[in-house]
Design a protein around this motif. Structure first.
Motif, short mmCIF file in Angstrom:
data_model
loop_
_atom_site.label_atom_id
_atom_site.label_comp_id
_atom_site.label_asym_id
_atom_site.label_seq_id
_atom_site.Cartn_x
_atom_site.Cartn_y
_atom_site.Cartn_z
N GLU A 134 0.84 -1.19 0.00
CA GLU A 134 0.00 0.00 0.00
C GLU A 134 0.88 1.24 0.00
O GLU A 134 2.04 1.20 0.40
CB GLU A 134 -0.95 0.00 1.20
N ASP A 135 0.30 2.36 -0.45
CA ASP A 135 1.06 3.60 -0.54
C ASP A 135 0.93 4.42 0.75
O ASP A 135 0.36 3.95 1.74
CB ASP A 135 0.62 4.42 -1.76
N ALA A 136 1.46 5.64 0.72
CA ALA A 136 1.49 6.48 1.92
C ALA A 136 0.10 6.84 2.40
O ALA A 136 -0.09 7.16 3.59
CB ALA A 136 2.29 7.75 1.64
N ASP A 137 -0.89 6.79 1.54
CA ASP A 137 -2.27 7.09 1.93
C ASP A 137 -3.03 5.86 2.41
O ASP A 137 -4.23 5.93 2.67
CB ASP A 137 -3.02 7.72 0.75
N GLY A 138 -2.32 4.75 2.50
CA GLY A 138 -2.96 3.52 2.94
C GLY A 138 -3.80 2.85 1.88
O GLY A 138 -4.66 2.01 2.19
N LEU A 139 -3.57 3.18 0.61
CA LEU A 139 -4.34 2.61 -0.50
C LEU A 139 -3.59 1.45 -1.12
O LEU A 139 -2.39 1.55 -1.43
CB LEU A 139 -4.62 3.68 -1.55
N LEU A 140 -4.29 0.35 -1.32
CA LEU A 140 -3.68 -0.85 -1.89
C LEU A 140 -3.20 -0.59 -3.31
O LEU A 140 -3.88 0.07 -4.10
CB LEU A 140 -4.71 -1.99 -1.89
N ILE A 141 -2.02 -1.11 -3.62
CA ILE A 141 -1.48 -1.01 -4.98
C ILE A 141 -1.90 -2.26 -5.74
O ILE A 141 -1.52 -3.38 -5.39
CB ILE A 141 0.06 -0.87 -4.95
N GLU A 142 -2.70 -2.04 -6.77
CA GLU A 142 -3.20 -3.15 -7.59
C GLU A 142 -2.04 -3.95 -8.17
O GLU A 142 -1.13 -3.39 -8.77
CB GLU A 142 -4.05 -2.57 -8.72
N SER A 143 -2.08 -5.27 -8.02
CA SER A 143 -0.99 -6.10 -8.50
C SER A 143 -1.53 -7.40 -9.07
O SER A 143 -1.71 -8.39 -8.36
CB SER A 143 0.00 -6.39 -7.35
N PHE A 144 -1.80 -7.37 -10.38
CA PHE A 144 -2.33 -8.56 -11.06
C PHE A 144 -1.41 -9.03 -12.19
O PHE A 144 -1.82 -9.81 -13.04
CB PHE A 144 -3.73 -8.27 -11.61
N GLY A 145 -0.17 -8.52 -12.21
CA GLY A 145 0.75 -8.91 -13.27
C GLY A 145 0.33 -8.39 -14.63
O GLY A 145 0.62 -9.01 -15.66
#
Length: 207
Positions: A134-145
């Motif tokens: 997750e980033d500094a704002d607590g938001l998940l970073i999408e990771s589906f390749g």
């Protein structure tokens, strides 16, 4: 003689100072491969006397009308002003997908969506237990390749198109006037919809 398939040419090239010339170069490449290109600036709108919002609405409506004339779309999804693609181009991909038209894309970046997002977020990235980063704002970073947001890759794959990515492992600087990858994408579209031979080195929708 059968009608040539028409291609809507989407991408942030419209913001260049010589956008019309770049559009003409793209259309010439399409013609060499048996396709007819439609560039957004072909609309040649008279926006004189309109306030900015009305001008924007006129451009939007004209571009939608142009897309309805197209048989397929070729879109430049190279990261633009951030880790992701130009938002207007993303809309146009969705619009054409909703019309049931084939979607072909290309990008100058060899990095996947998640890799670019992590680089953009910087050292503030941290683990979210059991879910990823997750980033500094607590938001998940999408990771589906995937090359882009899952809705973009999904639209391309479901429509029968592909995403053309660089052959070399590099993170090139954005050059909207370099049409090398664009021509590879045109060849791929022509192979699917005109019957031309597919180019070597063209990769599938997941890069």
């Amino acid at each position: 003689m059968p009608r040539r398939k028409t291609v809507y040419l989407a991408g942030p090239e419209v913001f260049l100072s010589d956008a019309v010339a770049v559009g003409e170069a793209k259309k010439a490449i399409c013609a060499r491969h048996g396709l007819s290109g439609l560039f957004p600036l072909d609309n040649e709108l008279d926006l004189g006397g309109l306030d900015p919002r009305d001008a924007g609405r006129a451009i939007s409506a004209a571009n939608e009308a142009l897309m309805r004339r197209a048989d397929l779309i070729i879109a430049n999804i190279t990261p633009f002003r951030g880790p992701g693609m130009d938002p207007g181009t993303a809309f146009e991909i969705g619009f054409m997908r909703a019309l049931g038209r084939p979607v072909f894309c290309y990008t100058a970046s060899d990095l996947l969506h998640a890799e670019r997002a992590v680089r953009w977020a910087g050292p503030a990235v941290q683990e979210r237990k059991g879910e990823g980063l997750e980033d500094a704002d607590g938001l998940l970073i999408e990771s589906f390749g995937m090359v882009e947001n899952l809705m973009i890759d999904g639209a391309v794959e479901a429509s029968g198109g592909i995403i053309v990515t660089p052959d070399t492992a590099a993170d090139p600087q954005l050059d909207l006037r370099d049409l090398t990858l664009f021509e590879s994408c045109v060849r791929a579209a022509a192979a699917a919809h005109v019957g031309a031979k597919a180019p070597r080195g063209v990769q599938g929708a997941t890069g």
